[in-house]
Design a protein around this motif. Structure first.
Motif, PDB file in Angstrom:
ATOM      1  N   ALA A 197       0.969  -1.192  -0.021  1.00 49.25           N
ATOM      2  CA  ALA A 197      -0.134   0.171   0.004  1.00 49.25           C
ATOM      3  C   ALA A 197       0.939   1.270   0.183  1.00 49.25           C
ATOM      4  CB  ALA A 197      -0.641   0.094   1.187  1.00 49.25           C
ATOM      5  N   VAL A 198       0.415   2.351  -0.700  1.00 50.22           N
ATOM      6  CA  VAL A 198       1.262   3.625  -0.900  1.00 50.22           C
ATOM      7  C   VAL A 198       0.505   4.707  -0.194  1.00 50.22           C
ATOM      8  CG1 VAL A 198       2.504   2.552  -2.634  1.00 50.22           C
ATOM      9  CG2 VAL A 198       0.517   3.871  -3.004  1.00 50.22           C
ATOM     10  N   ASP A 199       1.039   5.698   0.003  1.00 50.14           N
ATOM     11  CA  ASP A 199       0.659   7.279   0.266  1.00 50.14           C
ATOM     12  C   ASP A 199       0.245   7.941  -0.754  1.00 50.14           C
ATOM     13  OD1 ASP A 199       2.906   8.205  -0.518  1.00 50.14           O
ATOM     14  OD2 ASP A 199       3.604   8.845   1.661  1.00 50.14           O
ATOM     15  N   GLU A 200      -0.028   9.270  -0.679  1.00 53.00           N
ATOM     16  CA  GLU A 200      -0.430  10.084  -1.834  1.00 53.00           C
ATOM     17  C   GLU A 200       0.495  10.271  -2.786  1.00 53.00           C
ATOM     18  OE1 GLU A 200       0.175  13.118   1.605  1.00 53.00           O
ATOM     19  OE2 GLU A 200      -0.409  10.815   1.304  1.00 53.00           O
ATOM     20  N   HIS A 201       1.936  10.064  -2.396  1.00 50.35           N
ATOM     21  CA  HIS A 201       2.895  10.212  -3.098  1.00 50.35           C
ATOM     22  C   HIS A 201       3.595   8.948  -3.661  1.00 50.35           C
ATOM     23  CE1 HIS A 201       2.759  14.304  -1.875  1.00 50.35           C
ATOM     24  NE2 HIS A 201       3.126  14.126  -0.434  1.00 50.35           N
ATOM     25  N   LYS A 202       2.711   7.825  -3.662  1.00 56.57           N
ATOM     26  CA  LYS A 202       3.104   6.587  -4.007  1.00 56.57           C
ATOM     27  C   LYS A 202       4.245   5.994  -3.123  1.00 56.57           C
ATOM     28  CE  LYS A 202       1.022   7.971  -8.398  1.00 56.57           C
ATOM     29  NZ  LYS A 202       1.343   8.034  -9.984  1.00 56.57           N
ATOM     30  N   ILE A 203       4.458   6.325  -1.925  1.00 57.18           N
ATOM     31  CA  ILE A 203       5.702   5.619  -1.126  1.00 57.18           C
ATOM     32  C   ILE A 203       4.922   4.494  -0.162  1.00 57.18           C
ATOM     33  CG2 ILE A 203       7.181   6.105   0.735  1.00 57.18           C
ATOM     34  CD1 ILE A 203       7.905   7.714  -1.998  1.00 57.18           C
TER      35      ILE A 203
END
Length: 332
Positions: A197-203
């Motif tokens: 799963a990633v955050d809004e910055h695709k991290i």
């Protein structure tokens, strides 16, 4: 077999392109970015990868199309990563926030050397200099494309360094098997029970999460995109490792064609092409738009140096980085 001059860059670099043929397949690979520029199967009238018949788009709107990207493919949060007890600051070439694909002068965006070629294979080499995009060490890379008698395309990438550095290379072709403007006719199977799963910055956030019950469940073939899909697909899948060096990663189907991908890598980044907009014509004579192709990228997991429990991407002197991936298109 032919090797020819494809273009000359404004800086004066000669971009060569090699045509490989074996079995039912023909591949064209150029020195710029060690890029798969075109891939075709006998009897199919269109290229199976997105690309351009001319060079200039590869420096702008088609920067990643078919390229070998790195030295650290995918994203590193904040461009900061621990290495040997120190913190390395890398170029944040994605919105000034994230290091992606090895920086603005990573190996996908520069000219490699054509070291050797035959009717069925071509080997490209490059050395990324110490300090390139903030990465320590001179990293020497070799990429060999080869076509076997079945028409399967194998890409072997190796690397060595003279100082501890990061090395995580990925092949970044966008695949479209039926030649239509979108992926609507495609289904995909991924050999993975979990994803990141990633955050809004695709991290990535935390460890692997089960795909069961999510839009990331491709354990059985399903459409890549549907109207209700949320979020968009640009995620790493944690591949099953059955104990052999090469293992299945993904199967893509559309029309009467099937692409099977096997790899040595523990991860598979899949991007649904939702943000594509080439603006200039591609192989079919028209621009590529959203969902025009799917990027299927064997690699290690993103942001690995900041997650000690992930497969790591540190490469030390005396070690050899090696990745092998095989792309086999057949009729079904």
């Amino acid at each position: 077999m032919t090797a020819e001059i494809f273009a000359t860059t404004p800086e004066g670099d000669t971009v060569e392109i090699v045509t490989l043929q074996n079995g039912p397949a023909t591949a064209r690979v150029m020195t710029w970015g060690a890029t798969l520029q075109d891939f075709r199967l006998d009897g199919t009238p269109h290229s199976l990868v997105l690309g351009s018949p001319v060079f200039e788009p590869y420096r702008s709107r088609m920067r990643n199309y078919g390229a070998v990207v790195g030295r650290a493919a995918n994203r590193i949060a904040g461009g900061r990563a621990p290495l040997n007890g120190a913190t390395v600051q890398l170029e944040t070439n994605e919105a000034g926030r994230t290091a992606i694909h090895g920086g603005s002068d990573g190996c996908g965006y520069v000219n490699w050397s054509l070291a050797s070629h035959s009717e069925t294979s071509a080997t490209f080499t490059i050395t990324l200099a110490d300090g390139q995009a903030g990465y320590p060490g001179n990293l020497a890379l070799t990429a060999t494309y080869s076509l076997d008698d079945e028409g399967a395309l194998t890409l072997e990438i190796t690397g060595t360094t003279d100082a501890p550095t990061f090395c995580n290379i990925a092949h970044h072709s966008y695949w479209n098997l039926d030649g239509t403007p979108t992926l609507g006719g495609h289904t995909m199977h991924i050999d993975a029970d979990s994803y990141l799963a990633v955050d809004e910055h695709k991290i990535p956030q935390g460890g692997p999460q089960p795909v069961a019950g999510t839009r990331f469940d491709f354990r059985q073939p399903r459409a890549i995109t549907t109207p209700q899909d949320d979020p968009k697909l640009d995620h790493n899948f944690c591949l099953r490792l059955p104990g052999t060096e090469m293992h299945p990663a993904c199967t893509l189907r559309a029309g009467d064609l099937q692409l099977e991908i096997d790899t040595t890598e523990p991860g598979l980044q899949v991007y649904d092409g939702s943000g594509l907009n080439s603006e200039v014509p591609g192989h079919g004579g028209v621009p590529y738009g959203p969902h025009g192709g799917v990027a299927i990228e064997p690699q290690k997991w993103p942001d690995a140096p900041n997650h000690p429990d992930y497969p790591q991407i540190t490469l030390n002197p005396g070690e050899t980085y090696r990745q092998v991936s095989r792309f086999h298109v057949t009729r079904i």
